[in-house]
Design an enzyme around this catalytic site. Structure first.
Site, PDB file in Angstrom:
ATOM      1  N   TRP A  15      -3.041   1.739   4.214  1.00 55.86           N
ATOM      2  CA  TRP A  15      -4.235   2.564   4.088  1.00 55.86           C
ATOM      3  C   TRP A  15      -4.600   3.228   5.404  1.00 55.86           C
ATOM      4  O   TRP A  15      -4.934   4.413   5.439  1.00 55.86           O
ATOM      5  CB  TRP A  15      -5.383   1.716   3.549  1.00 55.86           C
ATOM      6  CG  TRP A  15      -6.604   2.454   3.072  1.00 55.86           C
ATOM      7  CD1 TRP A  15      -7.891   2.051   3.209  1.00 55.86           C
ATOM      8  CD2 TRP A  15      -6.681   3.690   2.340  1.00 55.86           C
ATOM      9  NE1 TRP A  15      -8.770   2.948   2.622  1.00 55.86           N
ATOM     10  CE2 TRP A  15      -8.048   3.968   2.080  1.00 55.86           C
ATOM     11  CE3 TRP A  15      -5.721   4.595   1.885  1.00 55.86           C
ATOM     12  CZ2 TRP A  15      -8.477   5.099   1.400  1.00 55.86           C
ATOM     13  CZ3 TRP A  15      -6.147   5.738   1.203  1.00 55.86           C
ATOM     14  CH2 TRP A  15      -7.505   5.982   0.966  1.00 55.86           C
ATOM     15  N   GLY A 140     -13.529   3.244  -3.387  1.00 56.82           N
ATOM     16  CA  GLY A 140     -13.174   3.995  -4.585  1.00 56.82           C
ATOM     17  C   GLY A 140     -11.706   3.836  -4.925  1.00 56.82           C
ATOM     18  O   GLY A 140     -10.934   3.223  -4.187  1.00 56.82           O
ATOM     19  N   ALA A 144      -3.088   4.079  -1.178  1.00 53.93           N
ATOM     20  CA  ALA A 144      -2.556   4.799  -0.015  1.00 53.93           C
ATOM     21  C   ALA A 144      -1.343   5.648  -0.379  1.00 53.93           C
ATOM     22  O   ALA A 144      -1.188   6.769   0.112  1.00 53.93           O
ATOM     23  CB  ALA A 144      -2.189   3.789   1.075  1.00 53.93           C
ATOM     24  N   LYS A 195     -13.741  -6.276  -7.471  1.00 52.76           N
ATOM     25  CA  LYS A 195     -12.749  -5.821  -8.451  1.00 52.76           C
ATOM     26  C   LYS A 195     -11.387  -6.438  -8.182  1.00 52.76           C
ATOM     27  O   LYS A 195     -10.544  -6.554  -9.090  1.00 52.76           O
ATOM     28  CB  LYS A 195     -12.678  -4.289  -8.471  1.00 52.76           C
ATOM     29  CG  LYS A 195     -12.476  -3.609  -7.117  1.00 52.76           C
ATOM     30  CD  LYS A 195     -11.043  -3.526  -6.672  1.00 52.76           C
ATOM     31  CE  LYS A 195     -10.916  -2.920  -5.294  1.00 52.76           C
ATOM     32  NZ  LYS A 195      -9.532  -2.831  -4.819  1.00 52.76           N
ATOM     33  N   THR A 252      -7.149  -0.680  -9.766  1.00 54.07           N
ATOM     34  CA  THR A 252      -6.614  -1.908  -9.177  1.00 54.07           C
ATOM     35  C   THR A 252      -6.071  -2.846 -10.243  1.00 54.07           C
ATOM     36  O   THR A 252      -5.153  -3.621  -9.980  1.00 54.07           O
ATOM     37  CB  THR A 252      -7.705  -2.625  -8.349  1.00 54.07           C
ATOM     38  OG1 THR A 252      -8.347  -1.678  -7.499  1.00 54.07           O
ATOM     39  CG2 THR A 252      -7.109  -3.712  -7.485  1.00 54.07           C
ATOM     40  N   SER A 258      -0.989  -1.865  -6.909  1.00 54.55           N
ATOM     41  CA  SER A 258      -2.012  -2.872  -6.642  1.00 54.55           C
ATOM     42  C   SER A 258      -1.398  -4.194  -6.187  1.00 54.55           C
ATOM     43  O   SER A 258      -0.687  -4.856  -6.949  1.00 54.55           O
ATOM     44  CB  SER A 258      -2.857  -3.103  -7.900  1.00 54.55           C
ATOM     45  OG  SER A 258      -3.706  -4.219  -7.738  1.00 54.55           O
ATOM     46  N   ARG A 259      -1.714  -4.599  -4.968  1.00 54.35           N
ATOM     47  CA  ARG A 259      -1.209  -5.876  -4.454  1.00 54.35           C
ATOM     48  C   ARG A 259      -1.791  -7.040  -5.241  1.00 54.35           C
ATOM     49  O   ARG A 259      -1.113  -8.034  -5.506  1.00 54.35           O
ATOM     50  CB  ARG A 259      -1.585  -6.027  -2.985  1.00 54.35           C
ATOM     51  CG  ARG A 259      -1.157  -4.894  -2.097  1.00 54.35           C
ATOM     52  CD  ARG A 259      -1.778  -5.058  -0.715  1.00 54.35           C
ATOM     53  NE  ARG A 259      -1.605  -3.879   0.107  1.00 54.35           N
ATOM     54  CZ  ARG A 259      -2.098  -3.754   1.327  1.00 54.35           C
ATOM     55  NH1 ARG A 259      -2.814  -4.739   1.835  1.00 54.35           N
ATOM     56  NH2 ARG A 259      -1.899  -2.652   2.025  1.00 54.35           N
ATOM     57  N   ASN A 260      -3.078  -6.943  -5.581  1.00 50.05           N
ATOM     58  CA  ASN A 260      -3.734  -8.019  -6.307  1.00 50.05           C
ATOM     59  C   ASN A 260      -3.112  -8.203  -7.687  1.00 50.05           C
ATOM     60  O   ASN A 260      -2.864  -9.328  -8.127  1.00 50.05           O
ATOM     61  CB  ASN A 260      -5.231  -7.732  -6.415  1.00 50.05           C
ATOM     62  CG  ASN A 260      -5.928  -7.808  -5.070  1.00 50.05           C
ATOM     63  OD1 ASN A 260      -6.289  -8.871  -4.599  1.00 50.05           O
ATOM     64  ND2 ASN A 260      -6.097  -6.651  -4.420  1.00 50.05           N
ATOM     65  N   GLU A 285      -6.435  -9.148  -0.829  1.00 49.12           N
ATOM     66  CA  GLU A 285      -7.843  -9.425  -0.541  1.00 49.12           C
ATOM     67  C   GLU A 285      -8.516 -10.289  -1.609  1.00 49.12           C
ATOM     68  O   GLU A 285      -9.444 -11.038  -1.328  1.00 49.12           O
ATOM     69  CB  GLU A 285      -8.626  -8.112  -0.399  1.00 49.12           C
ATOM     70  CG  GLU A 285      -8.351  -7.341   0.884  1.00 49.12           C
ATOM     71  CD  GLU A 285      -9.206  -7.830   2.053  1.00 49.12           C
ATOM     72  OE1 GLU A 285      -9.708  -8.971   2.000  1.00 49.12           O
ATOM     73  OE2 GLU A 285      -9.353  -7.059   3.019  1.00 49.12           O
TER      74      GLU A 285
END
Length: 356
Positions: A15, A140, A144, A195, A252, A258-260, A285
């Site tokens: 990012w 928002g 990236a 989120k 997300t 999305s890493r999550n 995160e």
């Protein structure tokens, strides 16, 4: 319009690199900081962040360095793009070199794990109340990888000061990157952070059973409990229907970037938390945020069943399948709570000089 000022971007992950490239494209002189000398050497040699954002070339007006004093000298804007658990320390290290009138733009989406503070609260504690008017948060639906490719993106900037928000809006706005303003820092920060918990959950569902019905239910009820906590903490409930709430939740929970979600998929397939995080190999995160949000829910007396089940899966060894059963077997209730309706009505009717 091209800029001619200086901007420092602290954090050379995906990012931070994307935002540096975005602002460099507007003509600003960009300083991109990394704490790791080996990464600085690699970025300067190849002019590409091959680990975090491959395929995006760093323009010549991007200076990469690990020297904070050098990068922060005479800058108008400082973009913090470090993980939420690093924000306090990096801010403390950088603060002596940041001009008093420089604007700070935070992009970290998390809650500090030990203190349970939002990033704006951490900022005020470290920088002091005098600088509170200089703090802004950008949030928002904005992966990236897509911003770097100039795919149309819309985000929101929140600030105490309308002037600060407008300045940051002008800083980032282009024909592919649209920026809205919102005075609700609490709501924007909570929406961006919480989120990630729901995205971990939808990833787990993907890995476990791949049910679209289940994911839709999880996202919808997840937004309800995010809003419930937000209202208890005096956020504007309408913020959660916007870009920092619903918008970020959708992207997300559904995106391949999305890493999550990716970490959640691996957990749903049976991997441990440690194995899932190692596979993603970047900061996820939602893991720390789950623990912190459980603490916030207890502090504010707010029921957050999805967050509670996610906590038990991540940290107490509960199986994902058992967590789904627990959620489905909760006592019956109304979809829209009377307390929530009353507060939403109050916000709508409130004579607010800075409406969302």
């Amino acid at each position: 319009m091209a800029g001619n000022g200086k901007v420092a971007v602290l954090g050379a992950g995906s990012w931070g690199t994307a935002l540096a490239a975005h602002l460099a494209g507007k003509g600003y002189q960009i300083g991109l900081w990394s704490r790791r000398p080996d990464q600085v050497e690699q970025l300067n040699a190849s002019r590409e962040n091959s680990r975090y954002l491959p395929g995006v070339r760093l323009a010549e007006n991007i200076l990469v360095t690990s020297n904070l004093e050098r990068i922060l000298s005479a800058v108008e804007y400082v973009v913090f793009s470090v993980p939420s658990h690093s924000f306090r320390q990096v801010l403390a290290d950088a603060l002596p070199y940041i001009a008093e009138n420089a604007l700070v733009i935070n992009t970290a989406k998390g809650i500090e794990e030990n203190s349970l503070q939002r990033m704006s609260e951490v900022f005020i504690e470290v920088a002091g109340t005098v600088r509170a008017k200089n703090y802004t948060v950008l949030s928002g639906p904005s992966h990236a990888e897509e911003v770097a490719l100039k795919m149309p993106t819309a985000v929101v900037i929140a600030a105490v000061s309308n002037e600060s928000a407008a300045r940051v809006q002008d800083l980032f706005m282009t024909d592919t990157f649209r920026v809205y303003t919102n005075p609700d820092i609490i709501g924007v920060e909570l929406g961006g952070a919480l989120k990630n918990i729901i995205a971990l959950g939808t990833g787990i569902v993907d890995g476990l059973i791949g049910s679209d019905n289940t994911k839709a239910a999880l996202m919808t009820r997840g937004l309800a409990e995010i809003t419930r906590l937000g209202m208890a903490m005096h956020a504007n409930p309408l913020t959660f229907a916007g870009l920092a709430g619903l918008g970020d939740l959708i992207v997300t929970c559904t995106s391949k970037h999305s890493r999550n979600r990716r970490a959640g998929i691996e957990i749903g397939k049976g991997k441990s938390l440690e194995q899932a995080l190692a596979g993603v190999n970047m900061v996820v995160e939602g893991v720390r945020t789950t623990r912190a949000t459980r603490g916030l829910a207890r502090t504010w007396g707010v029921e957050m069943p999805i967050t509670e089940q996610m906590y038990q899966v991540l940290f107490e060894g509960k199986s994902p399948g058992a967590a789904v059963v627990s959620l489905m077997n909760r006592d019956k209730t109304h979809e829209v709570e009377e307390v929530a309706l009353a507060k939403i009505k109050w916000w709508i009717e409130k004579d607010d000089k800075n409406p969302v």
